[in-house]
Every structure is written in structure tokens, then in C-alpha cells.
Design a protein around this motif. Structure first.
Motif, PDB file in Angstrom:
ATOM      1  N   UNK A 139     -11.884   9.455   6.141  1.00 48.76           N
ATOM      2  CA  UNK A 139     -12.636   9.787   4.938  1.00 48.76           C
ATOM      3  C   UNK A 139     -11.835  10.376   3.800  1.00 48.76           C
ATOM      4  N   UNK A 140     -11.465   9.527   2.854  1.00 48.31           N
ATOM      5  CA  UNK A 140     -10.878  10.007   1.613  1.00 48.31           C
ATOM      6  C   UNK A 140      -9.394  10.256   1.697  1.00 48.31           C
ATOM      7  N   UNK A 141      -8.830  10.563   0.536  1.00 47.67           N
ATOM      8  CA  UNK A 141      -7.387  10.800   0.430  1.00 47.67           C
ATOM      9  C   UNK A 141      -7.081  12.207  -0.084  1.00 47.67           C
ATOM     10  N   UNK A 142      -8.042  13.117   0.024  1.00 48.22           N
ATOM     11  CA  UNK A 142      -7.845  14.476  -0.472  1.00 48.22           C
ATOM     12  C   UNK A 142      -7.050  15.335   0.496  1.00 48.22           C
ATOM     13  N   UNK A 143      -6.785  14.836   1.690  1.00 52.04           N
ATOM     14  CA  UNK A 143      -6.002  15.552   2.685  1.00 52.04           C
ATOM     15  C   UNK A 143      -5.134  14.544   3.416  1.00 52.04           C
ATOM     16  N   UNK A 144      -4.095  15.000   4.125  1.00 55.77           N
ATOM     17  CA  UNK A 144      -3.236  14.060   4.840  1.00 55.77           C
ATOM     18  C   UNK A 144      -4.024  13.239   5.852  1.00 55.77           C
ATOM     19  N   UNK A 145      -3.638  11.980   5.997  1.00 54.73           N
ATOM     20  CA  UNK A 145      -4.323  11.094   6.952  1.00 54.73           C
ATOM     21  C   UNK A 145      -4.108  11.556   8.386  1.00 54.73           C
ATOM     22  N   UNK A 297       5.421   1.284  -6.908  1.00 53.53           N
ATOM     23  CA  UNK A 297       5.456  -0.174  -6.884  1.00 53.53           C
ATOM     24  C   UNK A 297       4.811  -0.720  -5.614  1.00 53.53           C
ATOM     25  N   UNK A 298       5.050  -0.047  -4.500  1.00 48.89           N
ATOM     26  CA  UNK A 298       4.417  -0.454  -3.247  1.00 48.89           C
ATOM     27  C   UNK A 298       2.900  -0.316  -3.334  1.00 48.89           C
ATOM     28  N   UNK A 299       2.441   0.778  -3.876  1.00 49.09           N
ATOM     29  CA  UNK A 299       0.995   0.992  -4.003  1.00 49.09           C
ATOM     30  C   UNK A 299       0.363  -0.038  -4.932  1.00 49.09           C
ATOM     31  N   UNK A 300       1.076  -0.448  -5.964  1.00 50.94           N
ATOM     32  CA  UNK A 300       0.543  -1.467  -6.852  1.00 50.94           C
ATOM     33  C   UNK A 300       0.369  -2.796  -6.116  1.00 50.94           C
ATOM     34  N   UNK A 301       1.352  -3.145  -5.290  1.00 55.84           N
ATOM     35  CA  UNK A 301       1.222  -4.374  -4.502  1.00 55.84           C
ATOM     36  C   UNK A 301       0.000  -4.321  -3.591  1.00 55.84           C
ATOM     37  N   UNK A 310      -4.866  -0.524   4.779  1.00 57.33           N
ATOM     38  CA  UNK A 310      -5.351   0.818   4.451  1.00 57.33           C
ATOM     39  C   UNK A 310      -4.138   1.724   4.281  1.00 57.33           C
ATOM     40  N   UNK A 311      -4.050   2.337   3.123  1.00 56.50           N
ATOM     41  CA  UNK A 311      -2.843   3.075   2.757  1.00 56.50           C
ATOM     42  C   UNK A 311      -3.178   4.464   2.282  1.00 56.50           C
ATOM     43  N   UNK A 312      -2.389   5.443   2.738  1.00 50.61           N
ATOM     44  CA  UNK A 312      -2.372   6.751   2.120  1.00 50.61           C
ATOM     45  C   UNK A 312      -0.919   7.179   1.967  1.00 50.61           C
ATOM     46  N   UNK A 321       3.341   4.592   7.623  1.00 49.86           N
ATOM     47  CA  UNK A 321       2.781   3.913   8.796  1.00 49.86           C
ATOM     48  C   UNK A 321       1.344   3.471   8.488  1.00 49.86           C
ATOM     49  N   UNK A 322       1.197   2.562   7.507  1.00 49.60           N
ATOM     50  CA  UNK A 322      -0.154   2.152   7.100  1.00 49.60           C
ATOM     51  C   UNK A 322      -0.827   1.247   8.137  1.00 49.60           C
ATOM     52  N   UNK A 323      -2.120   1.080   7.951  1.00 54.52           N
ATOM     53  CA  UNK A 323      -2.940   0.288   8.881  1.00 54.52           C
ATOM     54  C   UNK A 323      -3.204  -1.095   8.309  1.00 54.52           C
ATOM     55  N   UNK A 324      -2.890  -2.130   9.085  1.00 53.85           N
ATOM     56  CA  UNK A 324      -3.188  -3.503   8.681  1.00 53.85           C
ATOM     57  C   UNK A 324      -4.607  -3.844   9.125  1.00 53.85           C
TER      58      UNK A 324
END
Length: 393
Positions: A139-145, A297-301, A310-312, A321-324
Motif C-alpha cells: 500500500x503506497x510509496x510513503x514508506x519503504x517497501x 531515467x529508469x522510472x520513466x521507462x 511494480x516499482x518503488x 529488486x522490483x516485482x515483475x
């Protein structure tokens, strides 16, 4: 989950890299920052240090490390002197030798997962080890994943628990501990007389420097800090690492064990290491700036292909270590990227642990290099456009 002593298995990540690291066209999972040419590093040197390198005597060096090198390393700590520093041949030697010196078959170790494999594999060759999985917050990006499960660590402690192994900024998630979390962990270990072995190789390249953690050797009497010039400094070719501790008896044991391993460091590397450390503010500032540019640049892609990943943003270090979440699963995704477009990522299977389950829908990506990263990002974009056009904005 606790696992009993067993022989060391192959280092999965290094086996994978031995096959692909120098063959793939685009190495997009590198765990080090952008390196430099010898001439670039020497250009930072004082006239005296440059002359010292050119006139260097190529004999054996001191097992503890050159005094000037240890002096410069000690300046990176708040409360330590050069006698609190022991130099090693990279960080890997430190992980190996601390386990072999500090642990016996009667001891017990706690290691968070996922991790850099040797953090669990080497202790497992000596004694029982318990893995404590990092928690994943929803839930959200206001704290570390991700979050260290302090309650689970507390529950895992046994009367014979000798050591807790940490790695922050964390590989591969980029997690950092808060001040309160670190204080709580130290007090827990102090209460039980447990050593903390802290891999701090990404210290100095936090994306937000205000979140930088203290080094464990500065703040805990049974803390052992591990660091190296390979990662945050981007100088892995030097093979200069070290451990730091207030506990000089532990350092002495490790120094005696080092006689059976590297014996001493490379003399040219020590001099170049001194030059790098004297210019550490300049080098680390450059590397943080590069990371901050690359992560945007990575986040823009990823934003341009919504619904695939899913990226934080990680807090520290140059890996994430994002989730595919796209079709086919992460293993097929990484395989196709490598075979069809020459882009090397690390699928979650490389982070398999003998201690606990690691999420299998993740991949490691590195964003600490310059032109290699930018070329790889362009190749990734082309790949996604061909294989996942339905996700493109």
C-alpha cells in the motif's frame, strides 16, 4: 527457518556472472558504481602521492594493511583509530574469514533474507543458521517497501546465538534501517551479548544522504563493520576491503587467519586506495549524482510501460529488486531480455536461499553505471516495445 551446518554450495550469483557478465551486450544488473581509468584516479592525487605510486617498491605489504591506508580508512568512521582497522582482499574475504574466526559448531547465527549469498552460505558451513525474511509492506510509496522484521529476529534468538549478519544499504532491495530500528536492534544484541556483523559496502551512495545510517563499529562495542572500495567508490579492480571494530581481539583473530588466505594486499592497490580515500567526498558525490540521474531515467521507462513492473525507489545503493507483474513470469522475462536483446538482469532464482523462501516474482537491476546503463536502458525500451506493446502508454 533454521538450517543446520552443511557444506558450502556453489555461489549462484557468481556462477551466473561467470557465464554472462562479460558476454551480455548490456550488463544491467551490476552492483557497483561507475569505475574510472587509472589515469583519472591519478589525476586526483597530490604530487607526493602520484610520485609515491610511480616509485613504489613492489614487495610484500603489511598484513594489517599499510598504515597510511588504515589511517585514511579510520577517518571514514566517527569513533575509530587505525588500530581498529584490518585491511582485506575485497569484502568477500571479510565475510569468509569473520565467519571462520568468530563461529564454532556450537554457535548459532541469524541472517535476514534475501541476501548476498555468502552471508548465509559461509556461516552455514560452520554452525546452525536461521533466516529471517524481510517483510514486504503493502500500500503506497510513503514508506519503504521492505522492512526488517525485528520481532522475528527477537524470536529467533537462542542461548547460543553468537552473531547477527546485516547488510544495509541492502542488496538487493536498497532498504535502510531507521535510527530507531537500529537502536532497538543494538539494544537487543547488547542484552544477549550478540555480535553484529554489518556489510556496509553501499554506505555513501544513499539516494537521500539524510537517511544515511551510522556504521555499526562506531555505535556498538560488539559491532564489526565491513566495507570495500568496490561498490560505493566504484573501484573493484583494486580489491581493497576492510573490517573495523572496537573489539581488537576479533581483529587479531582475523589477521591471523588472513595469513592462510591473501596474506597481504597488493602494494599498488594500497597506494591507489589511499588516493581514492583522500578524494572520497568527490568520488561519492559523483556517484550519488549519477545514481540520481539514472534512477529517474529508469522510472520513466517503467512509467511508459505501466502494468509490467511494480516499482518503488530504493533508499540506498545502486541496485533494486522490483516485482515483475507482466505475462509469463519473471524467469521468462529475464531469459527473453538476455537472449533476444542482450540485456542482463538477475531473476529472483539467483537469490534462492537455503534458509527461507525468497519472492520469486522479482529481478535485480543495477543503475550505478554511466554509458553502460544508458545503452542498456535504450535496449530495454526497444525490447519492451517489441514484446509488450500493449503496455506502452
Amino acid at each position: 527457518m533454521a538450517t543446520s551446518r552443511k557444506p558450502m554450495r556453489d555461489f549462484g550469483l557468481e556462477v551466473f556472472f561467470s557465464r554472462w557478465e562479460f558476454k551480455a551486450r548490456h550488463h544491467m544488473t551490476a552492483s557497483d558504481l561507475e569505475s574510472m581509468k587509472l589515469s583519472e584516479l591519478l589525476a586526483m592525487a597530490s604530487e607526493e602521492d602520484r610520485e609515491g605510486f610511480e616509485q613504489l617498491w613492489l614487495g610484500y605489504t603489511e598484513t594489517w594493511g599499510a598504515p597510511d591506508l588504515r589511517f585514511e580508512i579510520a577517518k571514514t568512521y566517527e569513533a575509530l583509530e587505525e588500530e581498529n582497522i584490518l585491511c582485506l582482499a575485497g569484502a568477500g574475504e571479510g565475510i569468509y574469514v569473520v565467519s571462520k574466526c568468530l563461529l564454532t559448531s556450537d554457535d548459532h547465527v541469524i541472517v535476514p533474507t534475501p541476501n548476498y549469498q555468502s552471508a548465509e552460505t559461509v556461516p552455514l558451513s560452520v554452525c546452525d543458521v536461521t533466516g529471517v525474511p524481510l517483510l514486504i509492506r503493502e500500500g503506497g510509496t510513503d514508506h519503504p517497501e521492505w522492512r526488517l522484521d525485528l520481532d522475528a529476529i527477537k524470536a529467533a534468538i537462542r542461548p547460543n546465538t553468537k552473531l547477527i549478519s546485516l547488510n544495509f544499504p541492502h542488496n538487493p532491495t536498497g532498504l535502510l534501517l531507521s535510527t530507531n530500528e537500529l537502536k532497538e536492534l543494538i539494544e537487543l544484541c547488547r542484552e544477549h551479548g550478540i555480535y553484529i556483523f554489518s556489510d556496509e559496502v553501499y554506505r555513501g551512495v544513499e539516494l537521500d544522504i539524510e537517511q544515511q545510517m551510522p556504521q555499526i563499529a562506531d555505535v556498538y562495542e560488539k559491532g564489526i563493520s565491513l566495507n570495500v572500495l568496490s561498490k560505493a567508490y566504484g573501484l573493484p579492480g583494486l580489491r581493497i576491503g576492510w573490517i573495523a571494530s572496537q573489539d581488537k581481539a576479533v581483529l587479531q583473530k582475523v589477521e591471523r587467519y588472513k595469513h592462510f588466505l591473501s596474506i597481504c594486499n597488493s602494494a599498488p592497490s594500497e597506494v591507489l586506495g589511499i588516493i581514492a580515500l583522500k578524494n572520497r567526498d568527490r568520488i561519492l558525490a559523483r556517484n550519488r549524482s549519477l545514481m540520481q540521474e539514472n534512477v529517474l531515467q529508469l522510472e520513466q521507462l517503467l512509467e511508459d510501460f505501466t502494468g509490467l513492473v511494480e516499482w518503488q525507489r530504493p533508499q540506498g545503493g545502486c541496485v533494486a529488486f522490483p516485482r515483475f507483474i507482466g505475462p509469463g513470469g519473471v524467469e521468462a522475462f529475464c531469459k527473453s531480455l538476455l537472449e533476444d536483446s542482450g540485456v542482463l538482469l538477475l531473476p529472483a532464482s539467483i537469490y534462492a536461499s537455503e534458509l527461507s523462501e525468497v519472492p520469486q516474482d522479482r529481478f535485480r537491476i543495477g543503475f550505478g553505471r554511466d554509458s553502460v546503463f544508458k545503452q542498456g536502458l535504450a535496449a530495454m525500451r526497444e525490447h519492451l516495445e517489441v514484446y509488450f506493446p500493449e503496455y506502452s502508454k
